[in-house]
Structure formats: structure tokens, C-alpha cells
Design a protein around this motif. Structure first.
Motif, PDB file in Angstrom:
ATOM      1  N   VAL A   1     -21.060 -29.442 -18.921  1.00 48.18           N
ATOM      2  CA  VAL A   1     -20.488 -29.200 -20.247  1.00 48.18           C
ATOM      3  C   VAL A   1     -18.996 -28.868 -20.120  1.00 48.18           C
ATOM      4  O   VAL A   1     -18.167 -29.389 -20.877  1.00 48.18           O
ATOM      5  N   TYR A   2     -18.658 -28.057 -19.147  1.00 50.77           N
ATOM      6  CA  TYR A   2     -17.246 -27.725 -18.896  1.00 50.77           C
ATOM      7  C   TYR A   2     -16.447 -28.992 -18.555  1.00 50.77           C
ATOM      8  O   TYR A   2     -15.368 -29.222 -19.120  1.00 50.77           O
ATOM      9  N   LEU A   3     -16.973 -29.812 -17.646  1.00 54.04           N
ATOM     10  CA  LEU A   3     -16.273 -31.033 -17.238  1.00 54.04           C
ATOM     11  C   LEU A   3     -16.030 -31.968 -18.418  1.00 54.04           C
ATOM     12  O   LEU A   3     -15.005 -32.653 -18.473  1.00 54.04           O
ATOM     13  N   CYS A   4     -16.954 -31.979 -19.368  1.00 52.27           N
ATOM     14  CA  CYS A   4     -16.805 -32.840 -20.546  1.00 52.27           C
ATOM     15  C   CYS A   4     -15.710 -32.349 -21.494  1.00 52.27           C
ATOM     16  O   CYS A   4     -15.150 -33.144 -22.258  1.00 52.27           O
ATOM     17  N   LEU A   5     -15.418 -31.058 -21.442  1.00 57.72           N
ATOM     18  CA  LEU A   5     -14.392 -30.509 -22.329  1.00 57.72           C
ATOM     19  C   LEU A   5     -12.974 -30.725 -21.804  1.00 57.72           C
ATOM     20  O   LEU A   5     -12.023 -30.731 -22.593  1.00 57.72           O
TER      21      LEU A   5
ATOM     22  N   PRO B   1     -20.794 -40.552 -17.283  1.00 62.76           N
ATOM     23  CA  PRO B   1     -19.986 -41.210 -16.256  1.00 62.76           C
ATOM     24  C   PRO B   1     -19.781 -40.282 -15.058  1.00 62.76           C
ATOM     25  O   PRO B   1     -19.886 -39.056 -15.173  1.00 62.76           O
ATOM     26  N   GLU B   2     -19.478 -40.869 -13.931  1.00 63.13           N
ATOM     27  CA  GLU B   2     -19.383 -40.129 -12.671  1.00 63.13           C
ATOM     28  C   GLU B   2     -18.461 -38.916 -12.742  1.00 63.13           C
ATOM     29  O   GLU B   2     -18.766 -37.869 -12.170  1.00 63.13           O
ATOM     30  N   LYS B   3     -17.339 -39.033 -13.445  1.00 64.28           N
ATOM     31  CA  LYS B   3     -16.394 -37.914 -13.468  1.00 64.28           C
ATOM     32  C   LYS B   3     -16.954 -36.692 -14.189  1.00 64.28           C
ATOM     33  O   LYS B   3     -16.393 -35.605 -14.093  1.00 64.28           O
ATOM     34  N   PHE B   4     -18.064 -36.858 -14.896  1.00 64.06           N
ATOM     35  CA  PHE B   4     -18.695 -35.743 -15.594  1.00 64.06           C
ATOM     36  C   PHE B   4     -19.953 -35.234 -14.891  1.00 64.06           C
ATOM     37  O   PHE B   4     -20.660 -34.376 -15.429  1.00 64.06           O
ATOM     38  N   LEU B   5     -20.239 -35.773 -13.704  1.00 67.98           N
ATOM     39  CA  LEU B   5     -21.416 -35.337 -12.959  1.00 67.98           C
ATOM     40  C   LEU B   5     -21.074 -34.078 -12.164  1.00 67.98           C
ATOM     41  O   LEU B   5     -20.119 -34.079 -11.379  1.00 67.98           O
ATOM     42  N   PRO B   6     -21.851 -33.036 -12.347  1.00 75.36           N
ATOM     43  CA  PRO B   6     -21.535 -31.766 -11.684  1.00 75.36           C
ATOM     44  C   PRO B   6     -21.993 -31.742 -10.234  1.00 75.36           C
ATOM     45  O   PRO B   6     -23.006 -32.340  -9.875  1.00 75.36           O
ATOM     46  N   GLU B   7     -21.231 -31.035  -9.432  1.00 71.28           N
ATOM     47  CA  GLU B   7     -21.652 -30.765  -8.065  1.00 71.28           C
ATOM     48  C   GLU B   7     -22.581 -29.563  -8.096  1.00 71.28           C
ATOM     49  O   GLU B   7     -22.779 -28.946  -9.149  1.00 71.28           O
ATOM     50  N   ALA B   8     -23.128 -29.200  -6.950  1.00 68.05           N
ATOM     51  CA  ALA B   8     -23.975 -28.009  -6.864  1.00 68.05           C
ATOM     52  C   ALA B   8     -23.168 -26.778  -7.265  1.00 68.05           C
ATOM     53  O   ALA B   8     -21.984 -26.678  -6.952  1.00 68.05           O
TER      54      ALA B   8
ATOM     55  N   PRO C   1     -17.452 -41.945 -24.011  1.00 65.28           N
ATOM     56  CA  PRO C   1     -17.991 -42.951 -23.090  1.00 65.28           C
ATOM     57  C   PRO C   1     -19.258 -43.657 -23.571  1.00 65.28           C
ATOM     58  O   PRO C   1     -19.499 -44.804 -23.183  1.00 65.28           O
ATOM     59  N   LEU C   2     -20.058 -43.023 -24.412  1.00 66.69           N
ATOM     60  CA  LEU C   2     -21.286 -43.656 -24.902  1.00 66.69           C
ATOM     61  C   LEU C   2     -21.170 -44.168 -26.330  1.00 66.69           C
ATOM     62  O   LEU C   2     -21.811 -45.158 -26.682  1.00 66.69           O
ATOM     63  N   LEU C   3     -20.374 -43.502 -27.151  1.00 71.30           N
ATOM     64  CA  LEU C   3     -20.320 -43.830 -28.580  1.00 71.30           C
ATOM     65  C   LEU C   3     -19.055 -44.559 -29.005  1.00 71.30           C
ATOM     66  O   LEU C   3     -18.912 -44.901 -30.178  1.00 71.30           O
ATOM     67  N   GLY C   4     -18.147 -44.781 -28.078  1.00 73.91           N
ATOM     68  CA  GLY C   4     -16.929 -45.503 -28.413  1.00 73.91           C
ATOM     69  C   GLY C   4     -15.938 -44.627 -29.172  1.00 73.91           C
ATOM     70  O   GLY C   4     -15.906 -43.414 -29.006  1.00 73.91           O
ATOM     71  N   ILE C   5     -15.151 -45.253 -30.020  1.00 73.87           N
ATOM     72  CA  ILE C   5     -14.106 -44.549 -30.754  1.00 73.87           C
ATOM     73  C   ILE C   5     -14.741 -43.666 -31.835  1.00 73.87           C
ATOM     74  O   ILE C   5     -15.561 -44.122 -32.620  1.00 73.87           O
TER      75      ILE C   5
ATOM     76  N   PHE D   1     -16.200 -33.464 -32.340  1.00 74.18           N
ATOM     77  CA  PHE D   1     -16.579 -32.050 -32.314  1.00 74.18           C
ATOM     78  C   PHE D   1     -17.963 -31.801 -32.885  1.00 74.18           C
ATOM     79  O   PHE D   1     -18.635 -30.851 -32.474  1.00 74.18           O
ATOM     80  N   TYR D   2     -18.420 -32.649 -33.782  1.00 74.59           N
ATOM     81  CA  TYR D   2     -19.837 -32.588 -34.156  1.00 74.59           C
ATOM     82  C   TYR D   2     -20.669 -32.795 -32.890  1.00 74.59           C
ATOM     83  O   TYR D   2     -21.605 -32.053 -32.606  1.00 74.59           O
ATOM     84  N   LEU D   3     -20.296 -33.833 -32.136  1.00 73.93           N
ATOM     85  CA  LEU D   3     -21.042 -34.164 -30.927  1.00 73.93           C
ATOM     86  C   LEU D   3     -20.931 -33.070 -29.873  1.00 73.93           C
ATOM     87  O   LEU D   3     -21.922 -32.674 -29.261  1.00 73.93           O
ATOM     88  N   MET D   4     -19.735 -32.558 -29.658  1.00 71.37           N
ATOM     89  CA  MET D   4     -19.556 -31.538 -28.619  1.00 71.37           C
ATOM     90  C   MET D   4     -20.256 -30.231 -28.978  1.00 71.37           C
ATOM     91  O   MET D   4     -20.758 -29.528 -28.104  1.00 71.37           O
ATOM     92  N   ALA D   5     -20.316 -29.903 -30.262  1.00 80.19           N
ATOM     93  CA  ALA D   5     -21.067 -28.715 -30.681  1.00 80.19           C
ATOM     94  C   ALA D   5     -22.549 -28.904 -30.347  1.00 80.19           C
ATOM     95  O   ALA D   5     -23.199 -28.004 -29.817  1.00 80.19           O
TER      96      ALA D   5
END
Length: 173
Positions: free
Chosen positions: A46-50, A95-102, A142-146, A153-157
Motif C-alpha cells: 500500500v505504501y509503495l502504491c502511494l 506491477p513489479e515495482k509495487f511488489l513488496p519485499e519481506a 496500471p489496471l484501470l488506465g487514465i 482517490f476513490y480507488l486508493m481509499a
């Protein structure tokens, strides 16, 4: 939902996730069922997505120049969620850049502080957008386009609560 309501929902949902994850004992914080993300990884994701959202919000001019303005009817909260659920059901993945490490239990405090800092920054940035700008300025998902800033912010909430529910479901009974 006006800007103030949107900011409150966004902030409260993220804090609810962080508080839940931080209250878990270490064994549950590290628990992974069937290869699913641990609670710490859910929070990290969630942090990486923000991070990119915070960077994008810093410049309205950049967003307008790079992505233009919305050229379709606006989506309300329920439509955003329905579209997101369809994207996930059709195999949509982060997407890979949003995949968390341990994430180890010792990192709870630092991760939570970083999350709080980015939430504060995003709240401040978002409060600088007018109601009209929330509905016209766009950014990519990345999934819903523009999507408009409001739609994002609806989505991120919702996204924070989605990962809270996943965390709850993945813990031992």
C-alpha cells in the motif's frame, strides 16, 4: 464526495490498515497462508502504491501536460470499485515495482512512520486541488488506465481496506 470527505476517507482507511497491522503479534505479522503476502507485505505494498501518486500530485501542470484531461464520463465511487474488481477478476496483478519485499516485525515502526509521512504529504497536496481539478485532471493507473484525480482517490481509499480484508482473511483462524 467533496475534497474534505475524500481526504478523510483516504486517510482514515490507511490509518485503519496501519493500526491493524501494527497491533498484530510478530507471528501473525509474519504469517503467510498459501504464498499470500504477510501483513507487513500488505502494508508495504500500500505504501509503495502511494509513492508515485505523491510525486504526480506535486505538479498539476505536469499531469495536464503529460496526460491531458478526462475525455469520458466521470466514474462515481461505486463505478471505480466495480471496474477495479473486474480488473482483478480478469487476472489483474500489481506491477513489479509495487511488489513488496519481506518485511520483518522490527520494521513495523519505520514503515508506519513512512506511511504517515506520505499520507500527510498527499493530504496537503490534495487539498490544493479544486473540485473541478479533481474531476478533470488525470493520472494513469496500471489496471484501470487514465483516471481523474478524484477517481484515483476513490480507488486508493478502497485499496487500503481491500488489503486490510486480505490481511484478515489470510491470518490463521
Amino acid at each position: 464526495m467533496n475534497t474534505s470527505e475524500l481526504i478523510t476517507l483516504f486517510h482514515n482507511n490507511h490509518i485503519e490498515l496501519a493500526n491493524y497491522v501494527n497491533a498484530l503479534p510478530d507471528d501473525q505479522f509474519l504469517y503467510s497462508k498459501n504464498g499470500k503476502w504477510t501483513a507487513g507485505q500488505q502494508l508495504s505494498h500500500v505504501y509503495l502504491c502511494l509513492l508515485p501518486i505523491s510525486k504526480a500530485l506535486a505538479s498539476k501542470e505536469f499531469l495536464i501536460q503529460k496526460f491531458g484531461k478526462i475525455e469520458r464520463p466521470l466514474w462515481d465511487y461505486d463505478t471505480v470499485l466495480a471496474n477495479y474488481k473486474v480488473a482483478l477478476a480478469n487476472g489483474g496483478k500489481a506491477p513489479e515495482k509495487f511488489l513488496p519485499e519481506a518485511v520483518q516485525p522490527e520494521a513495523k515502526k519505520e514503515l508506519t512512520e513512512e506511511l504517515q509521512q506520505i499520507l500527510d504529504s498527499i493530504q496537503q497536496q490534495l487539498s490544493g486541488y479544486s473540485e473541478e481539478e479533481l474531476d478533470t485532471i488525470v493520472m494513469p493507473h496500471p489496471l484501470l488506465g487514465i483516471m481523474t484525480v478524484r477517481e484515483m482517490f476513490y480507488l486508493m481509499a478502497y485499496h487500503a481496506i481491500h488489503h486490510l480484508r486480505q490481511t484478515e482473511q489470510n491470518l490463521p483462524a
